[in-house]
Scaffold this active site. Structure first.
Site, PDB file in Angstrom:
ATOM      1  N   CYS A   1       0.486 -30.066   3.636  1.00 33.84           N
ATOM      2  CA  CYS A   1       0.157 -29.440   4.633  1.00 33.84           C
ATOM      3  C   CYS A   1      -1.428 -28.771   4.503  1.00 33.84           C
ATOM      4  O   CYS A   1      -1.825 -28.437   3.638  1.00 33.84           O
ATOM      5  CB  CYS A   1       1.045 -27.926   4.251  1.00 33.84           C
ATOM      6  N   GLU A   2      -1.975 -28.883   5.865  1.00 32.91           N
ATOM      7  CA  GLU A   2      -3.321 -28.685   5.743  1.00 32.91           C
ATOM      8  C   GLU A   2      -3.707 -27.379   5.852  1.00 32.91           C
ATOM      9  O   GLU A   2      -4.821 -26.885   5.293  1.00 32.91           O
ATOM     10  CB  GLU A   2      -3.665 -29.350   7.228  1.00 32.91           C
ATOM     11  N   HIS A   3      -2.715 -26.513   5.839  1.00 35.87           N
ATOM     12  CA  HIS A   3      -2.937 -24.872   5.622  1.00 35.87           C
ATOM     13  C   HIS A   3      -2.891 -24.329   4.347  1.00 35.87           C
ATOM     14  O   HIS A   3      -3.382 -23.601   4.065  1.00 35.87           O
ATOM     15  CB  HIS A   3      -1.902 -24.206   6.563  1.00 35.87           C
ATOM     16  N   HIS A   4      -1.975 -25.022   3.537  1.00 39.95           N
ATOM     17  CA  HIS A   4      -1.895 -24.614   2.311  1.00 39.95           C
ATOM     18  C   HIS A   4      -1.978 -25.467   1.118  1.00 39.95           C
ATOM     19  O   HIS A   4      -1.848 -25.261  -0.116  1.00 39.95           O
ATOM     20  CB  HIS A   4      -0.516 -23.959   2.087  1.00 39.95           C
TER      21      HIS A   4
ATOM     22  N   CYS B   1       5.527 -25.098   1.413  1.00 36.86           N
ATOM     23  CA  CYS B   1       4.814 -24.044   1.780  1.00 36.86           C
ATOM     24  C   CYS B   1       5.609 -22.873   2.381  1.00 36.86           C
ATOM     25  O   CYS B   1       5.113 -21.857   2.242  1.00 36.86           O
ATOM     26  CB  CYS B   1       3.499 -24.238   2.958  1.00 36.86           C
TER      27      CYS B   1
ATOM     28  N   HIS C   1       9.338 -28.441   3.869  1.00 37.56           N
ATOM     29  CA  HIS C   1       7.826 -27.761   3.806  1.00 37.56           C
ATOM     30  C   HIS C   1       7.759 -26.816   2.521  1.00 37.56           C
ATOM     31  O   HIS C   1       8.641 -25.921   2.672  1.00 37.56           O
ATOM     32  CB  HIS C   1       7.319 -27.245   4.905  1.00 37.56           C
TER      33      HIS C   1
ATOM     34  N   GLN D   1       3.121 -31.261  10.629  1.00 38.40           N
ATOM     35  CA  GLN D   1       4.067 -32.327  11.083  1.00 38.40           C
ATOM     36  C   GLN D   1       4.149 -32.643  12.491  1.00 38.40           C
ATOM     37  O   GLN D   1       4.282 -33.745  12.956  1.00 38.40           O
ATOM     38  CB  GLN D   1       5.795 -31.898  10.878  1.00 38.40           C
TER      39      GLN D   1
END
Length: 177
Positions: free
Chosen positions: A65-68, A136, A134, A106
């Site tokens: 995940c690019e956010h977390h 996250c 996920h 995704q």
């Protein structure tokens, strides 16, 4: 390590920064992959009649995940309707892997795979379904386990023809029973 209250010089942690760097290099090696080299000319002329569909399903993937920067993983299901070329069977999972091994969401990854296959084969249609778990959302935040995300990307005849999409889903169902 210091920020979380650890001793970076503790025996078990001395090599941890190096291990973490190597881990990220491995998990994110999709940036270093070249699709043309992966395909390696494995495109083949074929006489196709109307109504033929190629499906490669249950392709496992792991991404970040690019956010977390936490992992998400799942299965990709890929269908295409050939125009005049087919691609070697092993190449589709390899294409999935290239895009999965990047910092991702995704939704984008699903579309990147569809666009890549569409560009390489110029098929009559492409349809991608991805299901992912996920971490996250299970390890942090809402902390809900067992929640999956499904994303779909369609190109060409799959956009216009609901019957084709339904046929894909029926075939997918029979392959996972």
């Amino acid at each position: 390590l210091e920020k979380i209250g650890e001793e970076p010089e503790r025996e078990g942690l001395i090599k941890t920064p190096r291990r973490v760097a190597a881990m990220y290099a491995e998990l994110l090696d999709g940036y270093n992959k070249n699709i043309t080299k992966i395909i390696n000319g494995a495109l083949y002329d074929v006489d196709i009649t109307d109504g033929e569909m190629v499906i490669v399903d249950n392709i496992t993937y792991d991404s970040m995940c690019e956010h977390h920067m936490l992992p998400f993983s799942g299965k990709a299901h890929v269908a295409y309707i050939p125009s005049d070329k087919i691609i070697g069977l092993s190449k589709i999972p390899r294409i999935v892997e290239v895009f999965a091994r990047r910092l991702q969401v995704q939704e984008r990854m699903t579309n990147q795979i569809a666009d890549c296959i569409n560009e390489i084969l110029n098929p009559k249609g492409v349809f991608i379904v991805m299901a992912g778990h996920h971490t996250c959302s299970s390890l942090r935040g809402v902390k809900k386990h067992g929640v999956n995300m499904k994303t779909i990307a369609s190109r060409g005849e799959f956009v216009e023809n609901k019957q084709l999409r339904n046929e894909f889903f029926q075939l997918l169902q029979t392959s996972t029973d």
